[in-house]
Design a protein around this motif. Structure first.
Motif, PDB file in Angstrom:
ATOM      1  N   GLU A   1      35.700  21.384 -32.227  1.00 50.01           N
ATOM      2  CA  GLU A   1      36.277  21.545 -30.890  1.00 50.01           C
ATOM      3  C   GLU A   1      37.434  22.545 -30.901  1.00 50.01           C
ATOM      4  O   GLU A   1      37.545  23.400 -30.019  1.00 50.01           O
ATOM      5  CB  GLU A   1      36.752  20.173 -30.395  1.00 50.01           C
ATOM      6  CG  GLU A   1      36.790  20.045 -28.893  1.00 50.01           C
ATOM      7  CD  GLU A   1      37.150  18.629 -28.433  1.00 50.01           C
ATOM      8  OE1 GLU A   1      37.560  18.511 -27.277  1.00 50.01           O
ATOM      9  OE2 GLU A   1      37.052  17.675 -29.235  1.00 50.01           O
ATOM     10  N   LEU A   2      38.304  22.438 -31.908  1.00 50.80           N
ATOM     11  CA  LEU A   2      39.441  23.357 -32.024  1.00 50.80           C
ATOM     12  C   LEU A   2      38.947  24.795 -32.194  1.00 50.80           C
ATOM     13  O   LEU A   2      39.417  25.710 -31.509  1.00 50.80           O
ATOM     14  CB  LEU A   2      40.329  22.954 -33.204  1.00 50.80           C
ATOM     15  CG  LEU A   2      41.548  23.850 -33.470  1.00 50.80           C
ATOM     16  CD1 LEU A   2      42.516  23.830 -32.285  1.00 50.80           C
ATOM     17  CD2 LEU A   2      42.268  23.428 -34.753  1.00 50.80           C
ATOM     18  N   ALA A   3      37.973  24.984 -33.088  1.00 50.34           N
ATOM     19  CA  ALA A   3      37.458  26.331 -33.357  1.00 50.34           C
ATOM     20  C   ALA A   3      36.788  26.931 -32.124  1.00 50.34           C
ATOM     21  O   ALA A   3      37.023  28.093 -31.782  1.00 50.34           O
ATOM     22  CB  ALA A   3      36.472  26.291 -34.527  1.00 50.34           C
ATOM     23  N   CYS A   4      35.963  26.141 -31.443  1.00 45.06           N
ATOM     24  CA  CYS A   4      35.245  26.660 -30.270  1.00 45.06           C
ATOM     25  C   CYS A   4      36.214  27.023 -29.146  1.00 45.06           C
ATOM     26  O   CYS A   4      36.096  28.088 -28.533  1.00 45.06           O
ATOM     27  CB  CYS A   4      34.210  25.644 -29.781  1.00 45.06           C
ATOM     28  SG  CYS A   4      32.750  25.542 -30.845  1.00 45.06           S
ATOM     29  N   GLN A   5      37.187  26.147 -28.880  1.00 48.96           N
ATOM     30  CA  GLN A   5      38.110  26.426 -27.771  1.00 48.96           C
ATOM     31  C   GLN A   5      38.998  27.634 -28.064  1.00 48.96           C
ATOM     32  O   GLN A   5      39.220  28.476 -27.183  1.00 48.96           O
ATOM     33  CB  GLN A   5      38.946  25.184 -27.452  1.00 48.96           C
ATOM     34  CG  GLN A   5      38.091  24.091 -26.825  1.00 48.96           C
ATOM     35  CD  GLN A   5      38.895  23.100 -26.008  1.00 48.96           C
ATOM     36  OE1 GLN A   5      39.935  23.422 -25.447  1.00 48.96           O
ATOM     37  NE2 GLN A   5      38.394  21.878 -25.932  1.00 48.96           N
ATOM     38  N   LEU A   6      39.502  27.741 -29.295  1.00 44.88           N
ATOM     39  CA  LEU A   6      40.339  28.900 -29.631  1.00 44.88           C
ATOM     40  C   LEU A   6      39.514  30.192 -29.583  1.00 44.88           C
ATOM     41  O   LEU A   6      39.972  31.207 -29.047  1.00 44.88           O
ATOM     42  CB  LEU A   6      40.966  28.731 -31.011  1.00 44.88           C
ATOM     43  CG  LEU A   6      42.139  27.744 -31.104  1.00 44.88           C
ATOM     44  CD1 LEU A   6      42.563  27.551 -32.548  1.00 44.88           C
ATOM     45  CD2 LEU A   6      43.327  28.202 -30.249  1.00 44.88           C
ATOM     46  N   ALA A   7      38.305  30.153 -30.143  1.00 42.81           N
ATOM     47  CA  ALA A   7      37.450  31.351 -30.144  1.00 42.81           C
ATOM     48  C   ALA A   7      37.169  31.802 -28.717  1.00 42.81           C
ATOM     49  O   ALA A   7      37.124  33.000 -28.421  1.00 42.81           O
ATOM     50  CB  ALA A   7      36.147  31.061 -30.881  1.00 42.81           C
TER      51      ALA A   7
ATOM     52  N   VAL B   1      30.508  37.006 -33.334  1.00 42.72           N
ATOM     53  CA  VAL B   1      30.462  36.672 -34.761  1.00 42.72           C
ATOM     54  C   VAL B   1      30.931  35.223 -34.965  1.00 42.72           C
ATOM     55  O   VAL B   1      30.337  34.461 -35.741  1.00 42.72           O
ATOM     56  CB  VAL B   1      31.326  37.654 -35.592  1.00 42.72           C
ATOM     57  CG1 VAL B   1      31.529  37.154 -37.010  1.00 42.72           C
ATOM     58  CG2 VAL B   1      30.689  39.035 -35.591  1.00 42.72           C
ATOM     59  N   LEU B   2      31.980  34.824 -34.251  1.00 42.68           N
ATOM     60  CA  LEU B   2      32.494  33.454 -34.364  1.00 42.68           C
ATOM     61  C   LEU B   2      31.454  32.442 -33.880  1.00 42.68           C
ATOM     62  O   LEU B   2      31.267  31.389 -34.501  1.00 42.68           O
ATOM     63  CB  LEU B   2      33.798  33.300 -33.570  1.00 42.68           C
ATOM     64  CG  LEU B   2      35.021  34.016 -34.150  1.00 42.68           C
ATOM     65  CD1 LEU B   2      36.155  34.060 -33.135  1.00 42.68           C
ATOM     66  CD2 LEU B   2      35.494  33.342 -35.440  1.00 42.68           C
ATOM     67  N   LEU B   3      30.760  32.749 -32.780  1.00 40.98           N
ATOM     68  CA  LEU B   3      29.725  31.847 -32.261  1.00 40.98           C
ATOM     69  C   LEU B   3      28.610  31.664 -33.289  1.00 40.98           C
ATOM     70  O   LEU B   3      28.052  30.574 -33.428  1.00 40.98           O
ATOM     71  CB  LEU B   3      29.140  32.395 -30.949  1.00 40.98           C
ATOM     72  CG  LEU B   3      28.017  31.548 -30.337  1.00 40.98           C
ATOM     73  CD1 LEU B   3      28.552  30.218 -29.819  1.00 40.98           C
ATOM     74  CD2 LEU B   3      27.297  32.307 -29.227  1.00 40.98           C
TER      75      LEU B   3
ATOM     76  N   ARG C   1      34.881  29.124 -39.349  1.00 46.14           N
ATOM     77  CA  ARG C   1      35.232  29.707 -38.045  1.00 46.14           C
ATOM     78  C   ARG C   1      36.741  29.677 -37.841  1.00 46.14           C
ATOM     79  O   ARG C   1      37.336  30.657 -37.390  1.00 46.14           O
ATOM     80  CB  ARG C   1      34.502  28.936 -36.940  1.00 46.14           C
ATOM     81  CG  ARG C   1      34.528  29.621 -35.586  1.00 46.14           C
ATOM     82  CD  ARG C   1      33.823  28.796 -34.534  1.00 46.14           C
ATOM     83  NE  ARG C   1      32.373  28.894 -34.620  1.00 46.14           N
ATOM     84  CZ  ARG C   1      31.532  27.918 -34.306  1.00 46.14           C
ATOM     85  NH1 ARG C   1      31.982  26.762 -33.884  1.00 46.14           N
ATOM     86  NH2 ARG C   1      30.236  28.098 -34.398  1.00 46.14           N
ATOM     87  N   LEU C   2      37.378  28.554 -38.208  1.00 46.68           N
ATOM     88  CA  LEU C   2      38.840  28.447 -38.066  1.00 46.68           C
ATOM     89  C   LEU C   2      39.560  29.432 -38.977  1.00 46.68           C
ATOM     90  O   LEU C   2      40.558  30.045 -38.582  1.00 46.68           O
ATOM     91  CB  LEU C   2      39.302  27.013 -38.357  1.00 46.68           C
ATOM     92  CG  LEU C   2      39.058  25.999 -37.236  1.00 46.68           C
ATOM     93  CD1 LEU C   2      39.311  24.589 -37.731  1.00 46.68           C
ATOM     94  CD2 LEU C   2      39.913  26.307 -36.016  1.00 46.68           C
ATOM     95  N   ALA C   3      39.057  29.603 -40.193  1.00 50.08           N
ATOM     96  CA  ALA C   3      39.669  30.563 -41.126  1.00 50.08           C
ATOM     97  C   ALA C   3      39.556  31.980 -40.573  1.00 50.08           C
ATOM     98  O   ALA C   3      40.499  32.780 -40.665  1.00 50.08           O
ATOM     99  CB  ALA C   3      38.997  30.462 -42.492  1.00 50.08           C
ATOM    100  N   ARG C   4      38.420  32.292 -39.974  1.00 53.12           N
ATOM    101  CA  ARG C   4      38.219  33.628 -39.382  1.00 53.12           C
ATOM    102  C   ARG C   4      39.149  33.825 -38.179  1.00 53.12           C
ATOM    103  O   ARG C   4      39.697  34.917 -37.985  1.00 53.12           O
ATOM    104  CB  ARG C   4      36.747  33.783 -38.979  1.00 53.12           C
ATOM    105  CG  ARG C   4      36.405  35.125 -38.388  1.00 53.12           C
ATOM    106  CD  ARG C   4      36.381  36.213 -39.454  1.00 53.12           C
ATOM    107  NE  ARG C   4      36.243  37.517 -38.845  1.00 53.12           N
ATOM    108  CZ  ARG C   4      36.883  38.603 -39.257  1.00 53.12           C
ATOM    109  NH1 ARG C   4      37.682  38.560 -40.295  1.00 53.12           N
ATOM    110  NH2 ARG C   4      36.709  39.753 -38.646  1.00 53.12           N
ATOM    111  N   ILE C   5      39.327  32.788 -37.378  1.00 49.88           N
ATOM    112  CA  ILE C   5      40.240  32.868 -36.223  1.00 49.88           C
ATOM    113  C   ILE C   5      41.654  33.170 -36.716  1.00 49.88           C
ATOM    114  O   ILE C   5      42.374  33.979 -36.120  1.00 49.88           O
ATOM    115  CB  ILE C   5      40.190  31.555 -35.402  1.00 49.88           C
ATOM    116  CG1 ILE C   5      38.868  31.487 -34.622  1.00 49.88           C
ATOM    117  CG2 ILE C   5      41.381  31.442 -34.452  1.00 49.88           C
ATOM    118  CD1 ILE C   5      38.583  30.134 -33.999  1.00 49.88           C
TER     119      ILE C   5
END
Length: 196
Positions: A151-157, A169-171, A179-183
């Motif tokens: 949830e954190l990764a999707c909302q921030l992305a 790319v994140l999706l 995904r969080l590391a990439r963000i």
């Protein structure tokens, strides 16, 4: 499974909300069918072409299901809908219908089991909390408390001002921790650009 596609100049993520104004006949018909059948449609990012008029020349092969959560007639007379991102999918084959609607055979992507947030995610969680205070984010009723890395990764992305290609790319990443590391890397690049 066959899924009608709505190509957009944006990337939708699972659990995220998007407000759309519908005015083209092909999409009004599509939304009507989806609402009658209680099903969603697919949002894919446009690679080349335009949102309005002809079907785009090419779209991304990974997209996100959009489930209609609310609808209303807008002051300008157009249909306004709010959708929420559901499952991710891969486009196996697509074709343009007679009404110029893009329809695809899709495969649903498996999601990894969600992992709880850890101390290393505190800064990112705090950032999402700060974003939730922004009027546009508050209108979408997003941000604030999240239940895990996914949830954190999707909302921030979705909410952060990354380039559309970066969001795509994140999706396409399967692992929420990756995904969080990439963000985090993209955020550091953004901060570097702002300081330069």
């Amino acid at each position: 499974m066959k899924l009608p596609l709505f190509p957009l100049n944006t990337v939708l993520f699972p659990g995220c909300r998007l407000d759309l104004q519908i005015f083209e006949a092909r999409y009004l018909d599509m939304i009507g069918r989806c609402m009658k059948q209680g099903v969603g449609f697919g949002v894919v990012s446009i690679v080349s072409g335009h949102e309005v008029g002809e079907a785009p020349k090419s779209v991304s092969q990974i997209g996100c299901e959009a489930q209609i959560r609310d609808w209303q007639q807008l002051p300008n007379g157009l249909l306004g809908i709010r959708v929420e991102g559901g499952r991710r999918f891969r486009v196996e084959r697509s074709e343009v219908q007679d009404d110029l609607l893009l329809e695809a055979d899709v495969t649903w992507l498996e999601e990894m089991p969600d992992q709880p947030l850890t101390e290393e995610h505190d800064d990112l969680a705090a950032l999402l909390g700060a974003l939730s205070l922004h009027p546009m984010v508050a209108t979408l009723e997003m941000g604030g408390e999240v239940n895990g890395q996914q949830e954190l990764a999707c909302q921030l992305a979705y909410l952060l001002p990354f380039e559309r290609e970066q969001k795509q790319v994140l999706l396409e990443m399967d692992d929420p921790s990756v995904r969080l590391a990439r963000i985090q890397v993209l955020l550091e690049q953004l901060q570097g650009e702002m300081l330069a």
